[in-house]
Design an enzyme around this catalytic site. Structure first.
Site, PDB file in Angstrom:
ATOM      1  N   ASP A   7       0.868  -1.180   0.000  1.00  0.00           N
ATOM      2  CA  ASP A   7       0.000   0.000   0.000  1.00  0.00           C
ATOM      3  C   ASP A   7       0.904   1.230   0.000  1.00  0.00           C
ATOM      4  OD1 ASP A   7      -2.250   1.901   0.733  1.00  0.00           O
ATOM      5  OD2 ASP A   7      -3.317   0.006   0.841  1.00  0.00           O
ATOM      6  N   HIS A  32       2.105   2.045  -3.186  1.00  0.00           N
ATOM      7  CA  HIS A  32       1.167   2.992  -3.781  1.00  0.00           C
ATOM      8  C   HIS A  32       1.678   4.425  -3.710  1.00  0.00           C
ATOM      9  CE1 HIS A  32      -2.460   0.031  -3.106  1.00  0.00           C
ATOM     10  NE2 HIS A  32      -1.478  -0.484  -3.815  1.00  0.00           N
TER      11      HIS A  32
END
Length: 406
Positions: free
Chosen positions: A233, A256
């Site tokens: 993430d 991310h």
């Protein structure tokens, strides 16, 4: 039936603890620094014995020690199995150090130790705390036992625990520590001031769910420097109520990217300001420099800069997204985004669209400044930019051309 030898062993542990506490008091009287090894409180460090109680007792002695400083020591070349634990403050010493030279390992997801805990290790209300790994210390969250159970169907986990949570820890130092395979977020810093995090190594597979590297929440005066984060993430996520943050010298990937947000969920009032992200290299990430807000949110994200940023094969290098949708919110209001500066951004995008500024009419993105940008495709071809409802300007050479900024 409990044997007499068992009672004798327990007595020895109790006497040992009492002696250590007495020695701590004598050392305090002489003004010396106190150091407490978890091994002296009964920790085995063999990877299978539950050492939770020994860590709790060692912390009680460390936190209660008088004098200018005290240290809890986790020795090298051992693996300590520790269940969900809260290390409470405030402590007596002005400076408390947790020195992790070995490995601290979490129980698997099936262990009864978890019960309803949403964190693994938490330090709470400990001012002047230092957690250091001396380049050898590791927190192993054993997330691989959690991730397959993370889904939306009945019978699956809703929330997996955060590995390391630091709450109301002003004057926090976190350094030279590795965190791997966290069940969910690796490190969360909440409601803390004056935080310095440096030389951290955070790793988890790129497809591991919600394993943010570092998440900041309602904190102020935070520095994250010289670290490497590759996870499933955001490498760094910055939540509401956070201000005066510097991210400098970060290698991010997979993951991310570095994200401000998401902000304004369920119509909440967000406030993020004075965020400085610089000298970051994004490698094979899905996003790079990102700001994300929910439709219907209120408040602002302002005075944010991304400087000297390099992208290598990033799917979406530069993103502002104001269109996160919450079905429970019907209002089309949005978090105001203003005074955002991008300076000297270079590298490659795996997608044709390298820059996406998607702003709502009510949210309004104003004061968006792009100073020198050169992002091409990984094949060397030109990229494009997409934007709507954005006000701002460009200077220097900017490629791709951003149509709504002139």
């Amino acid at each position: 039936m409990v044997s007499q030898n068992t009672f004798h062993g327990l007595t020895i542990i109790g006497v040992r603890t009492a002696i250590l506490l007495l020695l701590a008091c004598l050392a305090a009287a002489r003004g010396q620094e106190r150091a407490f090894s978890v091994v002296n409180f009964g920790a085995r460090g063999d990877g299978t014995t539950d050492d939770t109680k020994a860590f709790e007792q060692a912390w009680a002695a460390t936190c209660g020690a008088r004098g200018p400083s005290a240290t809890l020591h986790v020795p090298a070349n051992r693996s300590f199995l520790v269940g969900p634990t809260t290390f409470h403050g405030p402590c007596t010493s002005a400076r408390v150090t947790v020195q992790v030279l070995g490995t601290i390992t979490a129980p698997p997801s099936t262990s009864a130790a978890w019960k309803w805990s949403d964190y693994w290790l938490m330090f709470q209300q400990v001012r002047g705390l230092t957690v250091t790994g001396g380049s050898a210390g590791v927190l192993d969250g054993r997330g691989q036992t959690w991730w397959p159970r993370k889904c939306k169907r009945n019978g699956c986990l809703v929330v997996a625990p955060t590995a390391l949570k630091l709450v109301s820890c002003d004057g926090l130092e976190l350094s030279y520590l590795s965190s791997k395979d966290s069940p969910q977020m690796h490190i969360v810093v909440s409601t803390s001031r004056g935080v310095n995090m440096t030389h951290l190594t955070i790793t988890a597979p790129g497809d591991s769910p919600n394993t943010d590297g570092i998440h900041l929440d309602r904190s102020e005066g935070v520095q994250i420097t010289g670290s490497t984060i590759g996870t499933g993430d955001d490498c760094v996520s910055i939540g509401s109520g956070t201000r005066f943050v510097t991210v400098d010298g970060l290698v991010c990937g997979p993951g991310h990217g570095v994200s401000v947000g998401s902000l304004g969920r369920k119509g909440s009032n967000a406030a993020v300001e004075y965020i400085d992200v610089r000298n970051v290299h994004f490698i094979n990430t899905s996003n790079g420099a990102r700001i994300k807000t929910w439709l219907g949110g209120q408040g602002y994200a302002r005075s944010i800069s991304f400087t000297d940023i390099k992208f290598t094969n990033v799917d979406h290098p530069v993103v502002i997204n104001q269109f996160y949708v919450d079905r429970a919110i019907q209002s089309m209001g949005g978090v105001a985004i203003r005074n955002i500066t991008y300076t000297n951004l270079n590298g490659t995008s795996s997608q044709k669209t390298a820059v996406a500024f998607d702003c709502s009419e009510s949210g309004s993105c104003t004061g968006i400044h792009v100073n020198s940008m050169a992002i091409t495709g990984t094949d060397g071809q030109a990229t494009v930019a997409r934007c709507q409802n954005v006000q701002g300007d460009t200077s220097g050479n900017v490629s791709p051309h951003i149509p709504c900024l002139g």
